[in-house]
Design an enzyme around this catalytic site. Sequence first.
Site, PDB file in Angstrom:
ATOM      1  N   LYS A 102       7.214  65.844 -25.107  1.00 56.33           N
ATOM      2  CA  LYS A 102       8.238  66.167 -24.789  1.00 56.33           C
ATOM      3  C   LYS A 102       9.725  64.791 -24.990  1.00 56.33           C
ATOM      4  O   LYS A 102       9.638  64.981 -24.387  1.00 56.33           O
ATOM      5  CB  LYS A 102       8.591  66.958 -23.811  1.00 56.33           C
ATOM      6  CG  LYS A 102      10.526  67.702 -23.517  1.00 56.33           C
ATOM      7  CD  LYS A 102      10.927  68.449 -22.251  1.00 56.33           C
ATOM      8  CE  LYS A 102      12.116  68.222 -22.282  1.00 56.33           C
ATOM      9  NZ  LYS A 102      12.622  68.806 -20.500  1.00 56.33           N
ATOM     10  N   GLY A 163      19.570  70.246 -15.295  1.00 53.68           N
ATOM     11  CA  GLY A 163      20.291  70.402 -14.120  1.00 53.68           C
ATOM     12  C   GLY A 163      22.124  71.506 -13.134  1.00 53.68           C
ATOM     13  O   GLY A 163      21.925  71.198 -12.201  1.00 53.68           O
TER      14      GLY A 163
END
Length: 264
Positions: A102, A163
Amino acid sequence: MANEKLIIAGKAYDSRLLVGTGKYRDFTETRAAIDASGAQIVTVAIRRTNIGQNTGEPNLLDALPTSRFTILPNTAGCYTAQDAVRTLRLARELLEGRALVKLEVLGDAQSLYPNMPETLAAAKTLVDEGFEVMAYCSDDPIMAKQLEELGCVAVMPLASLIGSGMGILNPWNLQIIIDRVKVPVLVDAGIGTASDAAIAMELGCDGVLMNTAIAKAKDPVRMARAMKLAVEAGREAFLAGRMAKKPYEASPSSPETGLIQKTA
């Protein structure tokens, strides 16, 4: 059903939920939450988590063995293409040559928004070196298409900032990406609760990746289970095909024939 599996780089996965490994209290909680999520692909920040590069420290792979999970190394904390490429080269060595990675190249430490020019540069280098790149990106359809054209095996547009838990702020751009890109599209970043994950899947996303939404829940294991169910429900709803929206037209759910007639 075989056609219901998530296919990434030619490999099939039963779960469409991908999860991160950061922010948990310890590796025991990490494993319990991941087991509850049903996830098979688990992403690991190479710069922040030991998977063998730091001898003498607890190794995440003892809790999440590669025989059970597909470990997806990521470049969290990298701000240049050069750093990202170097980090994933190390990851490939640590994971015995496994190529699935990733890629994320950040623009600044406050927003953690992706730096797309650096992301594109890193993606080109990594694809040329034989990596199978899943790329974290902005929700810009043009950028997503360019990543696909470079050879990325999946594109991972943000729903909102990493987040933040703000959910999907721009479903229209995500829909354009889903419609135009042929490789898997997985929402990455910003999921806050189960309904966010369900919405992403209802739009037609191929999967969802999350970390903070589970790890920072009051009960991470229960939230992980909720996310598993949300992803499955959202996928089922997408495949079923929702009814058309008719904002100015009511339609009774019961039959209009055979009504009891009022008598005089």
